[in-house]
Design a protein around this motif. Sequence first.
Motif, short mmCIF file in Angstrom:
data_model
loop_
_atom_site.label_atom_id
_atom_site.label_comp_id
_atom_site.label_asym_id
_atom_site.label_seq_id
_atom_site.Cartn_x
_atom_site.Cartn_y
_atom_site.Cartn_z
N HIS A 1 -8.85 0.10 -5.13
CA HIS A 1 -9.32 -0.93 -4.20
C HIS A 1 -8.24 -1.99 -4.07
CE1 HIS A 1 -13.46 0.64 -4.77
NE2 HIS A 1 -13.13 0.69 -6.04
N PRO A 2 -7.77 -2.32 -2.85
CA PRO A 2 -6.75 -3.35 -2.71
C PRO A 2 -7.35 -4.75 -2.80
CG PRO A 2 -7.30 -2.47 -0.57
CD PRO A 2 -8.11 -1.68 -1.56
N LEU A 3 -6.76 -5.60 -3.61
CA LEU A 3 -7.09 -7.02 -3.57
C LEU A 3 -6.42 -7.60 -2.34
CD1 LEU A 3 -8.64 -8.92 -5.57
CD2 LEU A 3 -6.39 -9.67 -6.39
N PRO A 4 -7.10 -8.47 -1.59
CA PRO A 4 -6.48 -9.02 -0.38
C PRO A 4 -5.11 -9.60 -0.66
CG PRO A 4 -8.78 -9.63 -0.46
CD PRO A 4 -8.47 -8.97 -1.78
N SER A 5 -4.14 -9.26 0.17
CA SER A 5 -2.77 -9.72 0.00
C SER A 5 -2.09 -9.79 1.36
CB SER A 5 -2.00 -8.79 -0.92
OG SER A 5 -0.62 -9.11 -0.95
N ARG B 1 0.82 -1.22 0.00
CA ARG B 1 0.00 0.00 0.00
C ARG B 1 0.85 1.26 0.00
NH1 ARG B 1 -5.44 -0.43 1.51
NH2 ARG B 1 -5.46 1.82 1.24
N ASN B 2 2.01 1.23 0.66
CA ASN B 2 2.86 2.44 0.68
C ASN B 2 3.57 2.68 -0.64
OD1 ASN B 2 4.83 0.48 0.73
ND2 ASN B 2 5.67 1.06 2.73
N GLU B 3 3.40 1.76 -1.61
CA GLU B 3 3.96 1.95 -2.95
C GLU B 3 2.92 2.45 -3.95
OE1 GLU B 3 7.56 -1.35 -2.99
OE2 GLU B 3 5.52 -2.01 -3.51
N TRP B 4 1.69 2.69 -3.47
CA TRP B 4 0.66 3.25 -4.34
C TRP B 4 0.85 4.77 -4.46
CZ3 TRP B 4 -4.85 1.04 -3.08
CH2 TRP B 4 -4.82 -0.36 -3.13
N PRO B 5 0.40 5.37 -5.55
CA PRO B 5 0.45 6.84 -5.65
C PRO B 5 -0.43 7.47 -4.58
CG PRO B 5 -0.05 5.83 -7.78
CD PRO B 5 -0.15 4.75 -6.77
N ARG B 6 0.00 8.61 -4.06
CA ARG B 6 -0.77 9.31 -3.03
C ARG B 6 -1.55 10.48 -3.62
NH1 ARG B 6 3.67 9.62 1.95
NH2 ARG B 6 4.05 7.36 2.07
N ARG B 7 -2.60 10.89 -2.90
CA ARG B 7 -3.40 12.06 -3.26
C ARG B 7 -3.87 12.01 -4.71
NH1 ARG B 7 0.61 13.87 0.07
NH2 ARG B 7 1.96 14.42 -1.66
N LEU B 8 -4.50 10.89 -5.04
CA LEU B 8 -5.06 10.76 -6.38
C LEU B 8 -6.34 11.57 -6.51
CD1 LEU B 8 -4.61 6.91 -6.87
CD2 LEU B 8 -3.40 8.72 -8.13
N PRO B 9 -6.68 12.01 -7.71
CA PRO B 9 -7.97 12.71 -7.91
C PRO B 9 -9.14 11.81 -7.51
CG PRO B 9 -6.56 12.91 -9.86
CD PRO B 9 -5.90 11.91 -8.96
N ARG B 10 -10.24 12.41 -7.13
CA ARG B 10 -11.39 11.64 -6.64
C ARG B 10 -11.97 10.74 -7.73
NH1 ARG B 10 -15.63 15.23 -3.41
NH2 ARG B 10 -16.47 13.13 -3.12
#
Length: 204
Positions: free
Chosen positions: A193-197, A179-188
């Motif tokens: 959605h995270p797939l369970p991991s 999750r900390n490798e996802w882009p931050r502050r994306l437009p609305r």
Amino acid sequence: MAAVRRGQRQGEPGTLSREQELELIDALRGVHPDAFGLDEELWTRQSLHALIQQQFGLSLDLGIVGAYLRAWGLGPREPRERACGLCVGAVERWVRSEYPAITRAAQEHLAEVYWIGRIRLRGTMPAADVISAISARGRVRFMITTPSVDPRLPRDFVLRLSGAEQRTVHLIVDGSWARNEWPRRLPRRIVPHPLPSCGRALAP
């Protein structure tokens, strides 16, 4: 890694040689179709077909281009195929309990649903990853990166899925990235959605 039809050999008319395939992969690293004057936000079968014609003077059958994409790991995958062995059950439960609400929300907003993941290409030097977004309708959009440059989910890739029209998209992101490798502050308009991991990296 190469993909040819039955009865054809790599390098024969209607196919790429191995050297051409590797050259094509290198040409795709970190760039999008507009860098070659092509009118696509991300790579698709059609824009790859156009690039092959531009780079090598070859007008391959679109079916052959699609076969290359499948050989690169860009065919449709079941949700359970996106999970490590420890997470298959959690993913199957998530598909039953959570995924229907995502598809309903997407329908209400006239949005597209994309499944996002990453595959390591074999036989390339340096290593190459294919980051793909496969829509619920089977449309493939992708980019190729060099993993040592930046292991994060590229922000530019995610934004380009929304397109110049800035349409709403729902993104189901598999365990290829923490999750900390996802882009931050994306437009609305971009709803991840995270797939369970369990946090284990997917096998290359």
